[in-house]
Structure formats: C-alpha cells, structure tokens
Design an enzyme around this catalytic site. Structure first.
Site: not given
Ligand SMILES: [Zn+2]
Length: 229
Positions: A17-18, A73, A123, A151-154, A173
């Site tokens: 990741d990243h 991205e 994120h 990304h940043g699904g929380s 993610n």
C-alpha cells in the site's frame, strides 16, 4: 502469507500500500507482492503530472514480469490513517475529487490495473461520517475499464459501500476502524489487568475485536465466503 495460504486453503494476496517511490514498488514486486500501489504524490505532494505518469508507467512495465496488479492515482489524496478531531471541509476536499475525464486520461497514459478514486473517501477517521459522491463514481465507472479502489474507507456509512460495490468498486482500503478497535480494546484490557506484565496474554481479546471489524467489512462489501479454495 504462504503459510496462511497453506493453513486456510484459500486464495490470498498481499498488497503493498502507498509505495512512495518506483524503487520501493519494484522491491515489492521482487518480494512477490501480488498487488502494488504506487503513490508518487504521497511522498511528494507537489509532484508534476508528468513525474507521476512516468513513475507509474515504470512500475506497470516492471509488474508485467510477475503479473502483479498495479494501482495508482493521478494526484495527492487527502487525509492520514489516524483519528482526526477536525471536521471534514468538503468544499476543500471536492477540489481533489477524481473526474471521469481525468481518470480516463490517467488510466490510458499509465496502463494501470486499478484506479484509486477520490469521491469523498479520505484517509482516517473523522468526527462526522463521510459522504461519498456515488453519482461521480458511476461516471468514473463508465469512463474506465480497469478496477476501481476506494482508499480511506473508515468511518463511512455502510450503505455507501453497498452501492459502491454494485457500481463496480472491487477494492476498499480500511485501516483506522481497525486501529480504533485495537487501541480501545488494548486500553480496556490493560486497565482491567493492572498487575499483568505478560501483555501477550491479554491480546486474544484485542485480536478478536479487530477480527470483528474485519468480518463486518467483508460482509458489508458482499465478499463473505467468496475466496476461492
Ligand atoms: Zn490509502
């Protein structure tokens, strides 16, 4: 990973990741990662479009040798995987949203397998629930043929993901929601067991709570029971 695959007898993949540079991404390929996320703008927020495209293309080319999927991205993506106290300024965030035209141009220029879309996901965990622009997601889906990730699904209400998966998102993610479960449960068991110094003995409960979060996400994404033997 290989041990787990043997133990559970189902398909599993490991994702880098990243990765902040082409060199790191290639090290991940060499180590056998099946998914490589190359995120040049993460390490260098002011990277030019050309730098990002050139670097991403190098990783796409290198990944052909192993067949790994490459995710990227076109520009810097907001937030950090932590618990934030500030409210989300959607007017600011909107400036960093993906566009269907931008997504198409980037996918065509780089040949990536997975496009990391920005549609309100960011994120980290914030005081208010996130809002995803599903109409924009539909338009991005129509503009490109490759996989789409979020990304940043929380901290995102479940109904957004149920819809996003139907629209065609294949990778989400999640990090902060697991970190929150880990830390809160760890603090709780430490407070309840003040004389225990073999903290490893207290970890079962912590691991269980993190597992509950993971299982709830797997259900939410409609992925439960779908790993192939
Ligand atoms: Zn991410």
């Amino acid at each position: 990973m290989d041990n787990y695959k043997q133990q559970y007898g189902i398909e599993m993949y490991i994702n880098l990741d990243h990765s902040p540079s082409v060199e790191d991404a290639i090290a991940g390929l060499d180590a056998g990662f099946e998914c490589i996320h190359i995120d040049i703008s993460q390490a260098k927020h002011d990277a030019t479009d050309e730098e990002i495209i050139t670097g991403t293309k190098k990783v796409v080319e290198a990944a052909k040798k192993t067949g790994a999927l490459v995710e990227a991205e076109p520009h810097y993506f907001a937030g950090s995987s932590n618990v934030h106290q500030e409210v989300i300024n959607y007017e600011e965030i909107k400036k960093t949203f993906s566009t269907p035209e931008g997504a198409k141009a980037f996918v065509e220029a780089t040949g990536i397998d997975t496009y990391a879309a920005a549609i309100g996901n960011l994120h980290g965990h914030y005081p208010l629930p996130k809002v995803l622009d599903l109409d924009l997601l539909r338009r991005i889906r129509a503009a490109i043929d490759c996989n789409i990730s979020l990304h940043g699904g929380s901290g995102t209400p479940a109904h957004y993901f149920v819809e996003a998966v139907k629209i065609g998102v294949t990778k989400v993610n999640i990090n902060s929601d697991m970190r929150i479960a880990f830390r809160n449960t760890l603090e709780q068991v430490l407070a309840q067991n003040k004389t225990e110094y073999a903290v490893v003995k207290l970890m079962d409960k912590v691991i269980n709570e993190v597992q509950k979060v993971v299982e709830s996400k797997i259900d939410m994404f409609g992925s439960s029971g779908r790993a192939k033997p």
